[in-house]
Scaffold this motif. Sequence first.
Motif, PDB file in Angstrom:
ATOM      1  N   ALA A  82       9.635  -8.614  -3.100  1.00 42.91           N
ATOM      2  CA  ALA A  82       8.454  -8.602  -2.179  1.00 42.91           C
ATOM      3  C   ALA A  82       7.851  -7.540  -2.773  1.00 42.91           C
ATOM      4  O   ALA A  82       6.210  -7.702  -2.529  1.00 42.91           O
ATOM      5  CB  ALA A  82       9.207  -8.379  -0.790  1.00 42.91           C
ATOM      6  N   THR A  83       8.329  -6.575  -3.234  1.00 43.77           N
ATOM      7  CA  THR A  83       7.457  -5.545  -3.735  1.00 43.77           C
ATOM      8  C   THR A  83       6.525  -6.085  -4.970  1.00 43.77           C
ATOM      9  O   THR A  83       5.256  -5.741  -5.117  1.00 43.77           O
ATOM     10  CB  THR A  83       8.244  -4.266  -4.341  1.00 43.77           C
ATOM     11  N   ARG A  84       7.106  -6.944  -5.776  1.00 43.21           N
ATOM     12  CA  ARG A  84       6.539  -7.276  -6.841  1.00 43.21           C
ATOM     13  C   ARG A  84       5.351  -8.234  -6.373  1.00 43.21           C
ATOM     14  O   ARG A  84       4.284  -8.255  -7.038  1.00 43.21           O
ATOM     15  CB  ARG A  84       7.565  -8.008  -7.921  1.00 43.21           C
ATOM     16  N   PHE A  85       5.814  -9.122  -5.347  1.00 44.34           N
ATOM     17  CA  PHE A  85       4.604  -9.869  -4.932  1.00 44.34           C
ATOM     18  C   PHE A  85       3.365  -9.096  -4.576  1.00 44.34           C
ATOM     19  O   PHE A  85       2.286  -9.386  -4.853  1.00 44.34           O
ATOM     20  CB  PHE A  85       5.086 -10.807  -3.613  1.00 44.34           C
ATOM     21  N   ILE A  91       2.769   1.268  -1.194  1.00 49.06           N
ATOM     22  CA  ILE A  91       3.475   0.273  -0.361  1.00 49.06           C
ATOM     23  C   ILE A  91       4.618   1.406   0.416  1.00 49.06           C
ATOM     24  O   ILE A  91       5.073   2.398   0.010  1.00 49.06           O
ATOM     25  CB  ILE A  91       4.438  -0.223  -1.127  1.00 49.06           C
ATOM     26  N   VAL A  92       4.752   0.955   1.857  1.00 50.22           N
ATOM     27  CA  VAL A  92       5.492   1.648   2.657  1.00 50.22           C
ATOM     28  C   VAL A  92       6.619   0.346   2.987  1.00 50.22           C
ATOM     29  O   VAL A  92       6.231  -0.776   3.373  1.00 50.22           O
ATOM     30  CB  VAL A  92       4.836   2.022   3.892  1.00 50.22           C
ATOM     31  N   LEU A  93       7.669   0.708   3.119  1.00 44.65           N
ATOM     32  CA  LEU A  93       9.020  -0.033   3.709  1.00 44.65           C
ATOM     33  C   LEU A  93       9.181   0.115   5.024  1.00 44.65           C
ATOM     34  O   LEU A  93       9.400   1.190   5.301  1.00 44.65           O
ATOM     35  CB  LEU A  93      10.108  -0.144   2.773  1.00 44.65           C
ATOM     36  N   MET A  94       9.302  -0.976   5.867  1.00 40.49           N
ATOM     37  CA  MET A  94       9.651  -0.652   7.205  1.00 40.49           C
ATOM     38  C   MET A  94      10.916  -1.733   7.538  1.00 40.49           C
ATOM     39  O   MET A  94      10.811  -2.652   7.433  1.00 40.49           O
ATOM     40  CB  MET A  94       8.641  -1.049   8.114  1.00 40.49           C
ATOM     41  N   ARG A 139      10.278   2.115  -6.205  1.00 40.26           N
ATOM     42  CA  ARG A 139      10.022   3.447  -6.088  1.00 40.26           C
ATOM     43  C   ARG A 139       8.589   3.730  -6.706  1.00 40.26           C
ATOM     44  O   ARG A 139       7.882   4.614  -6.351  1.00 40.26           O
ATOM     45  CB  ARG A 139      10.857   4.224  -6.838  1.00 40.26           C
ATOM     46  N   GLU A 140       8.102   3.069  -7.765  1.00 42.58           N
ATOM     47  CA  GLU A 140       6.920   3.243  -8.540  1.00 42.58           C
ATOM     48  C   GLU A 140       5.772   3.375  -7.760  1.00 42.58           C
ATOM     49  O   GLU A 140       4.760   3.961  -7.865  1.00 42.58           O
ATOM     50  CB  GLU A 140       6.822   2.078  -9.746  1.00 42.58           C
TER      51      GLU A 140
END
Length: 405
Positions: free
Chosen positions: A222-225, A234-237, A257-258
Amino acid sequence: MPRRRGAASAIGIAAGAVGLIALTIGAATAATAVFFARKVVTPPERREEDVRIARVDLAAGEITLLASDETRMRGRYGLWFDRDTGHARLGDVIDDGEREVRRPIESVDFGRLDRATRGRMDGYYHLGPWELDAPYENVVVDTELGPAPAWLIPAADASARWVIQVHGRGATRPETLRAVQPARDAGWNSLLITYRNDGEAPESEDRKYGLGGTEWVDVVAATRFAVEHGAEEIVLMGWSMGGAIALQAVLRSAEVRERLVGVMLDSPAIDWTDILRFQGTLNRMPPELGDLVVRVLGGPLGAGLTGIAAPIDVLELDPVARADEFDVPMLLMHSVDDGFVPIDGSRRFAAARPDLIEFEVFEGPRHTKLWNAEPERWTGLIRSWLERRDSLAPATFGDEAEIVG
Protein backbone atom coordinates in the motif's frame (compact mmCIF):
# COMPACT_ATOMS: atom_id res chain seq x y z
CA MET A 1 -6.40 -40.53 -2.15
CA PRO A 2 -3.26 -38.30 -1.81
CA ARG A 3 -5.37 -35.51 -0.32
CA ARG A 4 -7.02 -37.90 2.14
CA ARG A 5 -3.67 -39.27 3.26
CA GLY A 6 -2.37 -35.70 3.69
CA ALA A 7 -5.38 -34.75 5.79
CA ALA A 8 -4.98 -37.85 7.90
CA SER A 9 -1.31 -37.07 8.39
CA ALA A 10 -2.09 -33.51 9.52
CA ILE A 11 -4.73 -34.76 11.95
CA GLY A 12 -2.27 -37.29 13.30
CA ILE A 13 0.40 -34.63 13.84
CA ALA A 14 -2.08 -32.36 15.61
CA ALA A 15 -3.35 -35.17 17.81
CA GLY A 16 0.19 -36.15 18.70
CA ALA A 17 1.07 -32.55 19.52
CA VAL A 18 -1.92 -32.20 21.80
CA GLY A 19 -0.87 -35.40 23.50
CA LEU A 20 2.64 -34.08 24.14
CA ILE A 21 1.32 -30.85 25.63
CA ALA A 22 -1.25 -32.72 27.69
CA LEU A 23 1.52 -34.72 29.36
CA THR A 24 2.86 -31.54 30.91
CA ILE A 25 -0.19 -29.33 31.53
CA GLY A 26 -3.19 -31.66 31.58
CA ALA A 27 -5.51 -32.83 28.85
CA ALA A 28 -8.38 -30.38 29.45
CA THR A 29 -6.11 -27.36 29.71
CA ALA A 30 -4.17 -28.44 26.62
CA ALA A 31 -7.34 -28.82 24.56
CA THR A 32 -8.59 -25.41 25.69
CA ALA A 33 -5.28 -23.74 24.85
CA VAL A 34 -5.31 -25.27 21.37
CA PHE A 35 -8.93 -24.19 20.86
CA PHE A 36 -8.12 -20.57 21.73
CA ALA A 37 -4.95 -20.62 19.64
CA ARG A 38 -6.95 -21.72 16.61
CA LYS A 39 -9.62 -19.13 17.31
CA VAL A 40 -7.21 -16.19 17.50
CA VAL A 41 -5.60 -16.96 14.13
CA THR A 42 -8.76 -17.99 12.25
CA PRO A 43 -10.77 -15.25 10.51
CA PRO A 44 -14.37 -15.41 11.74
CA GLU A 45 -16.87 -16.65 9.19
CA ARG A 46 -19.79 -15.13 11.05
CA ARG A 47 -19.98 -12.57 13.85
CA GLU A 48 -21.94 -13.43 16.98
CA GLU A 49 -25.31 -11.71 17.34
CA ASP A 50 -25.01 -10.94 21.05
CA VAL A 51 -27.61 -8.15 21.24
CA ARG A 52 -31.18 -9.14 22.16
CA ILE A 53 -33.91 -6.98 20.64
CA ALA A 54 -36.93 -6.66 22.92
CA ARG A 55 -39.14 -4.29 20.90
CA VAL A 56 -39.04 -2.16 17.76
CA ASP A 57 -41.37 0.84 17.35
CA LEU A 58 -40.81 2.13 13.83
CA ALA A 59 -43.57 4.71 14.16
CA ALA A 60 -41.86 6.26 17.17
CA GLY A 61 -38.42 5.62 15.70
CA GLU A 62 -37.20 3.73 18.77
CA ILE A 63 -35.74 0.32 19.60
CA THR A 64 -35.59 -1.41 22.99
CA LEU A 65 -32.66 -3.74 23.65
CA LEU A 66 -31.91 -5.99 26.59
CA ALA A 67 -29.38 -4.25 28.82
CA SER A 68 -25.71 -5.16 28.43
CA ASP A 69 -22.33 -3.45 28.27
CA GLU A 70 -22.74 -3.24 24.50
CA THR A 71 -26.28 -1.85 24.40
CA ARG A 72 -25.46 0.74 27.09
CA MET A 73 -22.60 2.26 25.07
CA ARG A 74 -22.89 6.01 24.63
CA GLY A 75 -22.96 7.45 21.11
CA ARG A 76 -24.10 6.35 17.65
CA TYR A 77 -23.63 2.85 16.25
CA GLY A 78 -24.49 0.51 13.43
CA LEU A 79 -26.73 -2.47 14.19
CA TRP A 80 -26.46 -5.57 12.03
CA PHE A 81 -29.28 -8.10 12.28
CA ASP A 82 -30.65 -11.22 10.59
CA ARG A 83 -27.15 -12.65 10.09
CA ASP A 84 -25.87 -9.43 8.55
CA THR A 85 -28.64 -9.23 5.94
CA GLY A 86 -30.11 -6.18 7.67
CA HIS A 87 -28.56 -2.94 8.91
CA ALA A 88 -29.81 0.00 10.94
CA ARG A 89 -28.22 2.98 12.67
CA LEU A 90 -28.92 3.81 16.29
CA GLY A 91 -28.49 7.04 18.19
CA ASP A 92 -27.44 7.66 21.78
CA VAL A 93 -29.21 6.09 24.73
CA ILE A 94 -32.61 7.58 25.56
CA ASP A 95 -33.36 5.47 28.61
CA ASP A 96 -30.98 3.13 30.46
CA GLY A 97 -32.98 0.80 32.68
CA GLU A 98 -31.91 -2.10 34.80
CA ARG A 99 -33.05 -4.68 32.25
CA GLU A 100 -33.66 -2.73 29.06
CA VAL A 101 -32.06 0.11 27.08
CA ARG A 102 -33.99 2.36 24.72
CA ARG A 103 -32.29 4.07 21.77
CA PRO A 104 -33.50 6.10 18.76
CA ILE A 105 -33.48 4.54 15.30
CA GLU A 106 -31.70 6.97 13.00
CA SER A 107 -32.21 4.87 9.88
CA VAL A 108 -33.04 1.38 8.64
CA ASP A 109 -30.75 0.93 5.66
CA PHE A 110 -31.99 -2.50 4.59
CA GLY A 111 -33.73 -5.51 6.10
CA ARG A 112 -36.80 -5.91 8.34
CA LEU A 113 -35.77 -4.53 11.70
CA ASP A 114 -39.34 -4.90 12.98
CA ARG A 115 -38.99 -8.69 12.67
CA ALA A 116 -35.49 -9.00 14.14
CA THR A 117 -34.90 -10.53 17.55
CA ARG A 118 -31.11 -10.49 17.68
CA GLY A 119 -28.28 -8.41 16.27
CA ARG A 120 -24.81 -7.02 16.88
CA MET A 121 -23.61 -3.47 17.32
CA ASP A 122 -20.50 -2.12 15.65
CA GLY A 123 -18.71 1.18 15.60
CA TYR A 124 -18.40 1.54 11.83
CA TYR A 125 -21.61 3.57 11.50
CA HIS A 126 -20.77 4.37 7.85
CA LEU A 127 -21.23 1.57 5.32
CA GLY A 128 -18.99 3.01 2.62
CA PRO A 129 -17.26 6.16 1.32
CA TRP A 130 -20.31 7.02 -0.77
CA GLU A 131 -21.91 8.22 2.46
CA LEU A 132 -19.23 10.85 3.03
CA ASP A 133 -19.37 14.30 1.53
CA ALA A 134 -16.26 13.65 -0.55
CA PRO A 135 -15.29 12.08 -3.87
CA TYR A 136 -13.64 8.67 -3.78
CA GLU A 137 -12.08 6.09 -6.09
CA ASN A 138 -12.11 2.31 -6.07
CA VAL A 139 -8.46 1.38 -6.56
CA VAL A 140 -6.39 -1.81 -6.48
CA VAL A 141 -3.17 -2.35 -4.55
CA ASP A 142 -0.88 -4.99 -6.06
CA THR A 143 0.25 -7.29 -3.23
CA GLU A 144 2.45 -10.37 -3.39
CA LEU A 145 -0.72 -12.48 -3.19
CA GLY A 146 -2.59 -10.57 -5.89
CA PRO A 147 -4.77 -7.47 -6.28
CA ALA A 148 -6.29 -6.08 -3.07
CA PRO A 149 -9.16 -3.56 -3.30
CA ALA A 150 -8.89 -0.21 -1.55
CA TRP A 151 -10.67 3.12 -1.35
CA LEU A 152 -8.82 6.32 -2.15
CA ILE A 153 -10.42 9.48 -0.78
CA PRO A 154 -8.42 12.56 -1.79
CA ALA A 155 -8.04 15.75 0.20
CA ALA A 156 -10.10 18.74 -0.90
CA ASP A 157 -7.01 20.27 -2.48
CA ALA A 158 -4.19 18.43 -4.24
CA SER A 159 -1.91 16.94 -1.62
CA ALA A 160 1.22 14.76 -1.45
CA ARG A 161 0.30 13.70 2.11
CA TRP A 162 -1.35 10.34 2.60
CA VAL A 163 -2.86 8.50 5.55
CA ILE A 164 -2.94 4.73 5.02
CA GLN A 165 -5.72 3.16 7.10
CA VAL A 166 -5.33 -0.43 8.40
CA HIS A 167 -8.45 -2.00 9.90
CA GLY A 168 -8.52 -4.53 12.73
CA ARG A 169 -8.97 -8.26 13.20
CA GLY A 170 -12.36 -9.52 12.04
CA ALA A 171 -13.16 -6.05 10.70
CA THR A 172 -13.22 -4.58 7.20
CA ARG A 173 -12.17 -1.27 5.69
CA PRO A 174 -15.44 0.59 6.54
CA GLU A 175 -14.15 0.53 10.14
CA THR A 176 -11.64 3.22 9.20
CA LEU A 177 -14.06 5.60 7.47
CA ARG A 178 -14.48 7.56 10.70
CA ALA A 179 -10.98 9.00 10.28
CA VAL A 180 -11.45 10.26 6.72
CA GLN A 181 -13.09 13.62 7.44
CA PRO A 182 -10.55 14.88 9.99
CA ALA A 183 -7.77 13.79 7.63
CA ARG A 184 -9.38 15.70 4.73
CA ASP A 185 -9.85 18.75 6.95
CA ALA A 186 -6.12 18.65 7.69
CA GLY A 187 -5.24 18.34 3.99
CA TRP A 188 -4.43 14.61 3.81
CA ASN A 189 -5.51 11.96 1.31
CA SER A 190 -6.83 8.70 2.78
CA LEU A 191 -6.12 5.20 1.45
CA LEU A 192 -8.34 2.59 3.11
CA ILE A 193 -6.75 -0.77 2.43
CA THR A 194 -7.58 -4.45 2.67
CA TYR A 195 -5.09 -7.15 3.61
CA ARG A 196 -4.73 -10.91 3.39
CA ASN A 197 -7.51 -13.06 4.84
CA ASP A 198 -9.81 -10.14 5.70
CA GLY A 199 -12.55 -11.35 3.35
CA GLU A 200 -11.79 -8.89 0.53
CA ALA A 201 -8.07 -9.15 -0.19
CA PRO A 202 -6.46 -12.36 -1.52
CA GLU A 203 -6.06 -15.21 0.94
CA SER A 204 -2.75 -16.61 2.05
CA GLU A 205 -2.11 -20.32 1.60
CA ASP A 206 -2.96 -21.11 5.23
CA ARG A 207 -5.89 -18.65 5.36
CA LYS A 208 -4.86 -17.63 8.87
CA TYR A 209 -3.99 -14.38 10.63
CA GLY A 210 -0.35 -13.74 11.46
CA LEU A 211 -1.25 -11.20 14.19
CA GLY A 212 0.76 -8.61 12.27
CA GLY A 213 3.67 -10.91 11.49
CA THR A 214 2.50 -11.61 7.92
CA GLU A 215 0.01 -8.85 7.11
CA TRP A 216 2.63 -6.07 7.32
CA VAL A 217 3.81 -7.00 3.83
CA ASP A 218 0.47 -5.76 2.45
CA VAL A 219 1.04 -2.39 4.14
CA VAL A 220 4.36 -2.19 2.30
CA ALA A 221 2.46 -2.76 -0.95
CA ALA A 222 0.00 0.00 0.00
CA THR A 223 2.89 2.34 0.74
CA ARG A 224 4.37 1.57 -2.69
CA PHE A 225 0.99 2.34 -4.28
CA ALA A 226 0.81 5.67 -2.46
CA VAL A 227 4.34 6.66 -3.52
CA GLU A 228 3.63 5.69 -7.13
CA HIS A 229 0.62 8.02 -7.01
CA GLY A 230 2.49 11.01 -5.65
CA ALA A 231 2.79 10.48 -1.89
CA GLU A 232 5.75 12.29 -0.35
CA GLU A 233 4.72 12.03 3.30
CA ILE A 234 2.86 9.05 4.76
CA VAL A 235 1.15 8.40 8.08
CA LEU A 236 0.01 4.90 8.98
CA MET A 237 -3.11 4.54 11.09
CA GLY A 238 -3.92 1.16 12.62
CA TRP A 239 -7.01 0.02 14.50
CA SER A 240 -6.74 -2.87 16.99
CA MET A 241 -4.77 -5.63 15.19
CA GLY A 242 -4.29 -3.09 12.43
CA GLY A 243 -2.12 -1.21 14.91
CA ALA A 244 0.06 -4.29 15.33
CA ILE A 245 0.26 -4.63 11.55
CA ALA A 246 1.23 -0.98 11.07
CA LEU A 247 3.94 -1.13 13.74
CA GLN A 248 5.41 -4.29 12.23
CA ALA A 249 5.53 -2.58 8.85
CA VAL A 250 7.49 0.28 10.41
CA LEU A 251 9.93 -2.08 12.14
CA ARG A 252 10.46 -4.44 9.21
CA SER A 253 10.38 -2.26 6.08
CA ALA A 254 12.90 0.38 5.05
CA GLU A 255 10.55 1.18 2.16
CA VAL A 256 7.82 2.19 4.61
CA ARG A 257 10.19 4.22 6.79
CA GLU A 258 11.51 6.17 3.80
CA ARG A 259 8.34 8.30 3.49
CA LEU A 260 6.88 7.75 6.97
CA VAL A 261 6.28 10.87 9.04
CA GLY A 262 3.99 9.53 11.74
CA VAL A 263 1.76 6.76 13.12
CA MET A 264 -1.74 6.95 14.60
CA LEU A 265 -3.14 4.09 16.67
CA ASP A 266 -6.73 3.47 17.81
CA SER A 267 -7.11 0.78 20.52
CA PRO A 268 -3.99 -1.03 19.23
CA ALA A 269 -3.01 -4.62 19.91
CA ILE A 270 0.39 -3.99 21.48
CA ASP A 271 1.04 -6.98 23.75
CA TRP A 272 -0.49 -10.22 22.44
CA THR A 273 0.43 -12.17 25.57
CA ASP A 274 -1.45 -9.65 27.68
CA ILE A 275 -4.40 -9.73 25.28
CA LEU A 276 -4.59 -13.53 25.34
CA ARG A 277 -4.45 -13.56 29.13
CA PHE A 278 -7.26 -11.01 29.25
CA GLN A 279 -9.36 -12.99 26.79
CA GLY A 280 -8.90 -16.08 28.94
CA THR A 281 -10.31 -14.30 31.97
CA LEU A 282 -13.28 -13.07 29.90
CA ASN A 283 -14.03 -16.71 29.14
CA ARG A 284 -13.72 -17.62 32.84
CA MET A 285 -10.38 -19.27 32.34
CA PRO A 286 -7.24 -18.75 34.44
CA PRO A 287 -4.92 -15.98 33.17
CA GLU A 288 -2.21 -18.60 32.66
CA LEU A 289 -4.20 -19.88 29.70
CA GLY A 290 -2.90 -16.94 27.69
CA ASP A 291 0.67 -18.04 28.25
CA LEU A 292 -0.22 -21.55 27.10
CA VAL A 293 -1.80 -20.17 23.93
CA VAL A 294 1.43 -18.26 23.28
CA ARG A 295 3.35 -21.53 23.64
CA VAL A 296 1.02 -23.27 21.20
CA LEU A 297 1.30 -20.50 18.59
CA GLY A 298 5.06 -20.24 18.83
CA GLY A 299 5.98 -23.88 19.34
CA PRO A 300 7.41 -26.18 16.67
CA LEU A 301 4.09 -28.02 16.53
CA GLY A 302 2.04 -24.83 16.19
CA ALA A 303 1.30 -25.38 12.50
CA GLY A 304 -0.14 -28.83 13.09
CA LEU A 305 -2.24 -27.57 15.98
CA THR A 306 -3.64 -24.39 14.46
CA GLY A 307 -3.19 -24.59 10.69
CA ILE A 308 -0.81 -21.62 10.51
CA ALA A 309 1.91 -21.89 7.90
CA ALA A 310 4.68 -21.13 10.40
CA PRO A 311 4.90 -20.65 14.18
CA ILE A 312 4.11 -17.16 15.48
CA ASP A 313 6.64 -15.82 17.97
CA VAL A 314 4.38 -13.48 19.90
CA LEU A 315 7.30 -11.92 21.76
CA GLU A 316 8.85 -10.82 18.45
CA LEU A 317 5.66 -8.87 17.75
CA ASP A 318 5.98 -6.77 20.93
CA PRO A 319 6.81 -3.17 19.90
CA VAL A 320 7.66 -2.25 23.50
CA ALA A 321 10.71 -4.51 23.35
CA ARG A 322 11.85 -2.65 20.21
CA ALA A 323 10.64 0.80 21.21
CA ASP A 324 14.09 2.33 20.69
CA GLU A 325 13.86 1.53 16.97
CA PHE A 326 10.98 3.96 16.33
CA ASP A 327 11.81 7.51 15.26
CA VAL A 328 8.54 9.15 14.18
CA PRO A 329 5.86 10.87 16.28
CA MET A 330 2.79 8.83 17.20
CA LEU A 331 -0.74 9.53 18.36
CA LEU A 332 -1.96 6.66 20.54
CA MET A 333 -5.61 6.53 21.69
CA HIS A 334 -7.03 3.85 23.98
CA SER A 335 -9.84 3.41 26.49
CA VAL A 336 -9.45 2.09 30.02
CA ASP A 337 -12.85 0.44 29.47
CA ASP A 338 -11.90 -1.18 26.15
CA GLY A 339 -13.27 -4.58 27.19
CA PHE A 340 -11.35 -6.52 24.53
CA VAL A 341 -7.76 -5.28 24.24
CA PRO A 342 -6.52 -4.11 27.66
CA ILE A 343 -4.92 -0.68 27.80
CA ASP A 344 -1.85 -1.94 29.69
CA GLY A 345 0.17 -2.60 26.52
CA SER A 346 -0.50 0.93 25.27
CA ARG A 347 0.56 2.35 28.63
CA ARG A 348 3.86 0.47 28.48
CA PHE A 349 4.48 1.53 24.88
CA ALA A 350 3.78 5.19 25.69
CA ALA A 351 6.00 5.03 28.76
CA ALA A 352 8.82 3.47 26.72
CA ARG A 353 8.86 6.40 24.24
CA PRO A 354 7.35 9.49 25.89
CA ASP A 355 9.52 11.57 23.55
CA LEU A 356 7.57 10.26 20.53
CA ILE A 357 4.16 9.14 21.72
CA GLU A 358 1.24 11.42 22.52
CA PHE A 359 -0.99 9.15 24.61
CA GLU A 360 -4.68 10.03 24.86
CA VAL A 361 -6.65 7.99 27.41
CA PHE A 362 -10.44 7.67 27.10
CA GLU A 363 -12.82 6.52 29.81
CA GLY A 364 -16.05 4.74 28.95
CA PRO A 365 -15.76 3.76 25.25
CA ARG A 366 -15.35 0.12 24.35
CA HIS A 367 -12.96 -1.37 21.81
CA THR A 368 -12.33 0.83 18.73
CA LYS A 369 -15.44 2.86 19.60
CA LEU A 370 -13.74 6.03 20.75
CA TRP A 371 -15.24 8.07 17.90
CA ASN A 372 -18.72 6.78 18.65
CA ALA A 373 -18.65 7.83 22.29
CA GLU A 374 -16.68 11.08 21.95
CA PRO A 375 -16.77 12.11 18.27
CA GLU A 376 -15.73 15.74 18.78
CA ARG A 377 -12.74 14.91 20.95
CA TRP A 378 -11.58 11.99 18.79
CA THR A 379 -12.00 13.88 15.50
CA GLY A 380 -10.29 16.92 16.94
CA LEU A 381 -7.30 14.89 18.11
CA ILE A 382 -6.70 13.43 14.66
CA ARG A 383 -7.25 16.68 12.80
CA SER A 384 -5.02 18.76 15.08
CA TRP A 385 -2.28 16.09 15.20
CA LEU A 386 -2.15 15.94 11.40
CA GLU A 387 -2.27 19.74 11.12
CA ARG A 388 0.68 19.96 13.49
CA ARG A 389 2.81 17.51 11.54
CA ASP A 390 5.10 20.27 10.27
CA SER A 391 5.85 21.42 13.80
CA LEU A 392 5.78 18.08 15.60
CA ALA A 393 9.15 17.04 16.95
CA PRO A 394 10.11 14.34 19.44
CA ALA A 395 10.67 16.94 22.18
CA THR A 396 7.03 18.03 21.88
CA PHE A 397 5.85 15.04 23.88
CA GLY A 398 8.71 14.69 26.32
CA ASP A 399 6.60 15.53 29.37
CA GLU A 400 3.29 14.05 28.19
CA ALA A 401 3.51 10.30 28.55
CA GLU A 402 -0.19 10.20 29.36
CA ILE A 403 -2.95 12.74 28.85
CA VAL A 404 -6.16 11.74 30.55
CA GLY A 405 -9.34 13.21 29.15
